[in-house]
Design a protein around this motif. Structure first.
Motif, short mmCIF file in Angstrom:
data_model
loop_
_atom_site.label_atom_id
_atom_site.label_comp_id
_atom_site.label_asym_id
_atom_site.label_seq_id
_atom_site.Cartn_x
_atom_site.Cartn_y
_atom_site.Cartn_z
N SER A 98 0.91 5.29 -0.30
CA SER A 98 0.17 6.68 -0.53
C SER A 98 1.01 7.98 -0.92
O SER A 98 2.27 7.71 -0.72
N ILE A 110 0.70 -1.32 -0.03
CA ILE A 110 0.07 -0.06 -0.06
C ILE A 110 0.72 1.21 0.01
O ILE A 110 1.79 1.45 0.69
N SER A 123 -0.52 2.98 5.02
CA SER A 123 0.52 2.72 4.09
C SER A 123 1.61 1.79 4.55
O SER A 123 2.09 1.85 5.85
#
Ligand SMILES: Nc1ncnc2c1ncn2[C@@H]1O[C@H](COP(=O)(O)OP(=O)(O)OP(=O)(O)O)[C@@H](O)[C@H]1O
Ligand SMILES: [Mg+2]
Length: 279
Positions: A12, A10, A159
């Protein structure tokens, strides 16, 4: 984020300063992931929903991230993701016949409810809860609004890696330095799993001595945290975004050069070295 043996990365993309190119860098990285055949999910956390627009997603409040964040525990994400229109563009331009997975959860003004500086720890965890059972993707990209308020903190709490976008100007460079510090403090308090904080330099003009000076300054200040290659000012960028096209499928030499840079950046971010943000 590790879910059993399956690992979803993940990432960001944020900056405390507005208009420096977060959405543009996100869309370039997503385009690179699409072209590389990675199974990808995009979350548009900005209430202005610019990334949704740039990816050709018709806006509806229903299924938007703001709506889903209201009841994250009860949501099966796969009931709400929408296939990104870019998949159709890739299919038309790609003779390999490979099936692409690029889903999006669109943005909407509803998300603004959470963009408060006083967001509780429980609320900060909402996005993490929503994504906790996600195993369908290799990568998730989250485009953030330009502040260190509730939404950016929600994204950071979820994240594995954070990309900070900076323009080669005095205020942007200084702001990025402060943001890296904020990221380290946040990571220590809320998100020890954040592996890497990167900086991407955007809109660099080779013919501006001030830009060369600032890029050198960033290289000295940030070291390896500043990712190479830097991204130049692209004259066609707004046209590509206006057509809601992924840069990898836009048929010009400038777009091909830009796409190659995003491929390199994605290669550096993907499977990133698992070290904490540089002190
Ligand atoms: N490398 C680039 N070359 C040319 N134009 C660019 C480049 N990067 C961004 N832009 C343009 O700059 C403007 C702002 O970019 P973008 O919307 O990506 O910034 P942002 O940081 O997401 O903004 P916000 O803070 O409002 O979310 C857009 O019009 C975009 O097309
Ligand atoms: Mg944006």
């Amino acid at each position: 984020m590790n879910i059993g043996v399956i690992s979803v990365q993940i990432v960001s993309i944020s900056s405390l300063k507005g208009g420096v190119g977060k959405t543009s860098v996100t869309s370039g990285l997503v385009s690179a992931a699409l072209s590389a055949g990675l199974r990808t999910l995009v979350i548009d956390l900005d209430p202005h929903a610019d990334l949704s627009t740039a990816m050709g997603l018709p806006s509806t409040r229903e299924h938007s991230i703001g709506d889903l964040l209201k009841r994250p525990r009860r949501i099966d994400l796969q009931d709400h993701v929408r296939v990104a229109p870019w998949v159709g563009i890739a299919a038309k331009n790609d003779s390999s016949g490979e099936r692409r997975v690029l889903d999006i959860i669109g943005g909407s003004a509803t998300t603004g409810l959470y963009d408060r500086p006083d967001l509780s720890t429980r609320d900060i965890r909402r996005l993490e809860t929503l994504l906790a059972r996600t195993t369908e993707y290799d990568m998730v990209f989250i485009d953030c609004p330009p502040s260190f308020s509730g939404l950016t903190r929600m994204a950071w709490a979820t994240s594995d890696d954070v990309v900070l976008v900076a323009e080669p100007g005095l205020f942007s460079v200084a702001g990025t330095e402060r943001t890296l510090r904020a990221l380290r403090m946040f990571s220590a308090a809320f998100a020890p799993h954040i592996m890497t904080g990167y900086v991407v330099a955007n809109r660099v003009r080779a013919d501006f001595p001030e830009h060369s000076y600032r890029v050198d300054e960033m290289r000295q200040m940030f070291g390896d945290v500043l990712l190479e290659p830097i991204l130049p000012e692209y004259y066609e960028w707004q046209q590509v975004q206006g057509a809601a096209y992924p840069i990898h499928y836009w048929p010009t030499a400038e777009a091909r050069a830009a796409a190659a840079r995003f491929d390199e950046l994605l290669g550096k971010i993907q499977h990133s070295p698992k070290t904490p943000p540089a002190a």
